[in-house]
Design a protein around this motif. Structure first.
Motif, PDB file in Angstrom:
ATOM      1  N   PRO A 110       0.806  -1.224   0.000  1.00 21.80           N
ATOM      2  CA  PRO A 110       0.000   0.000   0.000  1.00 21.80           C
ATOM      3  C   PRO A 110       0.838   1.272   0.000  1.00 21.80           C
ATOM      4  N   ASP A 111       0.329   2.266  -0.682  1.00 21.97           N
ATOM      5  CA  ASP A 111       0.947   3.585  -0.708  1.00 21.97           C
ATOM      6  C   ASP A 111      -0.166   4.620  -0.576  1.00 21.97           C
ATOM      7  N   PRO A 112      -0.373   5.160   0.662  1.00 20.33           N
ATOM      8  CA  PRO A 112       0.470   5.049   1.852  1.00 20.33           C
ATOM      9  C   PRO A 112       0.229   3.765   2.630  1.00 20.33           C
ATOM     10  N   ARG A 113       1.111   3.513   3.594  1.00 21.20           N
ATOM     11  CA  ARG A 113       1.090   2.305   4.413  1.00 21.20           C
ATOM     12  C   ARG A 113       0.670   2.658   5.832  1.00 21.20           C
ATOM     13  N   GLY A 114      -0.097   1.765   6.458  1.00 22.97           N
ATOM     14  CA  GLY A 114      -0.462   1.947   7.853  1.00 22.97           C
ATOM     15  C   GLY A 114       0.593   1.350   8.766  1.00 22.97           C
ATOM     16  N   VAL A 115       1.137   2.158   9.672  1.00 23.61           N
ATOM     17  CA  VAL A 115       2.241   1.735  10.529  1.00 23.61           C
ATOM     18  C   VAL A 115       1.975   2.182  11.963  1.00 23.61           C
ATOM     19  N   LEU A 116       2.295   1.310  12.902  1.00 24.09           N
ATOM     20  CA  LEU A 116       2.288   1.674  14.317  1.00 24.09           C
ATOM     21  C   LEU A 116       3.711   1.582  14.827  1.00 24.09           C
ATOM     22  N   ARG A 117       4.235   2.713  15.281  1.00 26.12           N
ATOM     23  CA  ARG A 117       5.527   2.702  15.958  1.00 26.12           C
ATOM     24  C   ARG A 117       5.238   2.475  17.437  1.00 26.12           C
ATOM     25  N   PRO A 118       5.732   1.384  18.025  1.00 21.41           N
ATOM     26  CA  PRO A 118       5.330   1.011  19.383  1.00 21.41           C
ATOM     27  C   PRO A 118       5.452   2.132  20.399  1.00 21.41           C
ATOM     28  N   GLU A 119       6.482   2.969  20.260  1.00 24.60           N
ATOM     29  CA  GLU A 119       6.668   4.042  21.239  1.00 24.60           C
ATOM     30  C   GLU A 119       5.635   5.150  21.083  1.00 24.60           C
ATOM     31  N   ARG A 120       4.857   5.132  19.996  1.00 22.27           N
ATOM     32  CA  ARG A 120       3.836   6.155  19.780  1.00 22.27           C
ATOM     33  C   ARG A 120       2.421   5.632  20.025  1.00 22.27           C
ATOM     34  N   LEU A 121       2.325   4.469  20.637  1.00 22.87           N
ATOM     35  CA  LEU A 121       1.014   3.915  20.976  1.00 22.87           C
ATOM     36  C   LEU A 121       0.217   4.920  21.799  1.00 22.87           C
ATOM     37  N   HIS A 122      -1.058   5.057  21.476  1.00 25.05           N
ATOM     38  CA  HIS A 122      -1.945   5.925  22.247  1.00 25.05           C
ATOM     39  C   HIS A 122      -3.052   5.076  22.863  1.00 25.05           C
ATOM     40  N   VAL A 123      -3.211   5.187  24.175  1.00 29.27           N
ATOM     41  CA  VAL A 123      -4.263   4.462  24.885  1.00 29.27           C
ATOM     42  C   VAL A 123      -5.119   5.486  25.618  1.00 29.27           C
ATOM     43  N   SER A 124      -6.371   5.585  25.214  1.00 26.49           N
ATOM     44  CA  SER A 124      -7.263   6.551  25.849  1.00 26.49           C
ATOM     45  C   SER A 124      -7.581   6.131  27.282  1.00 26.49           C
ATOM     46  N   ARG A 125      -8.086   7.075  28.049  1.00 25.74           N
ATOM     47  CA  ARG A 125      -8.429   6.782  29.436  1.00 25.74           C
ATOM     48  C   ARG A 125      -9.508   5.704  29.522  1.00 25.74           C
ATOM     49  N   SER A 126     -10.500   5.789  28.644  1.00 27.83           N
ATOM     50  CA  SER A 126     -11.580   4.793  28.677  1.00 27.83           C
ATOM     51  C   SER A 126     -11.069   3.415  28.282  1.00 27.83           C
ATOM     52  N   LEU A 127     -10.176   3.348  27.279  1.00 28.09           N
ATOM     53  CA  LEU A 127      -9.617   2.058  26.891  1.00 28.09           C
ATOM     54  C   LEU A 127      -8.751   1.499  28.008  1.00 28.09           C
ATOM     55  N   ARG A 128      -8.003   2.346  28.668  1.00 31.33           N
ATOM     56  CA  ARG A 128      -7.155   1.903  29.778  1.00 31.33           C
ATOM     57  C   ARG A 128      -7.992   1.197  30.845  1.00 31.33           C
ATOM     58  N   ARG A 129      -9.165   1.749  31.143  1.00 32.15           N
ATOM     59  CA  ARG A 129     -10.054   1.108  32.121  1.00 32.15           C
ATOM     60  C   ARG A 129     -10.557  -0.234  31.594  1.00 32.15           C
ATOM     61  N   SER A 130     -10.895  -0.274  30.295  1.00 31.61           N
ATOM     62  CA  SER A 130     -11.441  -1.488  29.700  1.00 31.61           C
ATOM     63  C   SER A 130     -10.423  -2.623  29.673  1.00 31.61           C
TER      64      SER A 130
END
Length: 249
Positions: free
Chosen positions: A75-95
């Motif tokens: 794919p161009d563009p490509r979907g990438v997750l850099r582990p150090e940039r993970l975002h966890v919302s407050r609600s997800l953190r509780r879940s």
């Protein structure tokens, strides 16, 4: 954020098995800017799949519901997750507190969950499931699973090559179960080492909430080589099974 992860206690501390060279030269492909589908044909042998991932490609069937012929995508563009940039919302953190996370304890069940024909856009055929089961037995493919009250409720699977985890698919049977698997994967990939990549193929709104970003294919390929040269995370360094794989290189 790091989630506690259970691993199979019987997994031997052995390196993944090299299936040998591929018959196909993925490096010779010349994708055009902005085009996701690069080629068609070939097979799903372990050597073919590993060569494709190392060159920045992944397979997905071009026929109805994932049937053949095999398409090779970049794919161009490509979907990438850099582990150090993970975002966890407050609600997800509780879940996340509801879930237990395990690695490689139910690989084929995770693939079956991802392949559920009742899911919209289902593309994982029996041939694809068998191909990744072979990679799993060789020590290259892994599952990150979410459990609740002793029941498998979500997870993801993909291929680990050095500092790259090429995520193939995920599923959930309860709210946030697949997100929990992504959060756990990011923690496993971080492991105190910067530069590792989680390839998610395409960015979706769902994945964007976790920090997945789009990068141009040229930038993905530039980051891929250094990522492949990094050591594999400890969670994926051992073979999950020593049984002989099915024939095929």
């Amino acid at each position: 954020m790091t989630l506690p992860v259970d691993r199979p206690s019987a997994a031997p501390a052995a390196r993944p098995v090299d299936p040998g060279p591929s018959r196909f030269d993925f490096a010779s492909l010349r994708p055009l800017p902005g085009e996701d589908l690069v080629g068609a044909g070939g097979d799903l042998r372990p050597a073919t799949l590993l060569a494709a991932y190392r060159a920045g490609y992944f397979p997905m069937g071009l026929g109805r519901r994932g049937r053949g012929p095999v398409g090779w995508w970049s794919p161009d563009p490509r979907g990438v997750l850099r582990p150090e940039r993970l975002h966890v919302s407050r609600s997800l953190r509780r879940s996340l507190r509801r879930f237990e996370v395990r690695v490689d304890t139910a690989f084929e069940d995770v693939v079956a969950g991802c392949a559920d024909p009742g899911r919209p856009g289902a593309w994982i055929t029996p041939a694809v499931a068998a191909a990744y089961a072979r990679l799993h037995h060789l020590g290259w493919a892994h599952s990150v699973e979410t459990w609740e009250d002793g029941e498998l409720v979500g997870g993801l699977y993909g291929v680990a090559l050095g500092g790259l985890f090429a995520a193939e698919s995920k599923f959930h049977r309860t709210t946030d179960a697949s997100k929990a698997a992504v959060v756990a994967l990011a923690g496993l990939m971080a492991d105190g080492v910067r530069g590792r990549l989680v390839d998610v193929q395409w960015r979706t709104d769902h994945l964007a909430t976790l920090g997945v970003e789009e990068v141009a294919r040229v930038d993905y390929l530039a980051a891929l080589g250094p990522a492949l040269a990094l050591p594999a995370p400890r969670a994926f360094a051992a073979r999950p099974d020593q049984s002989p794989p099915e024939s095929g290189g």
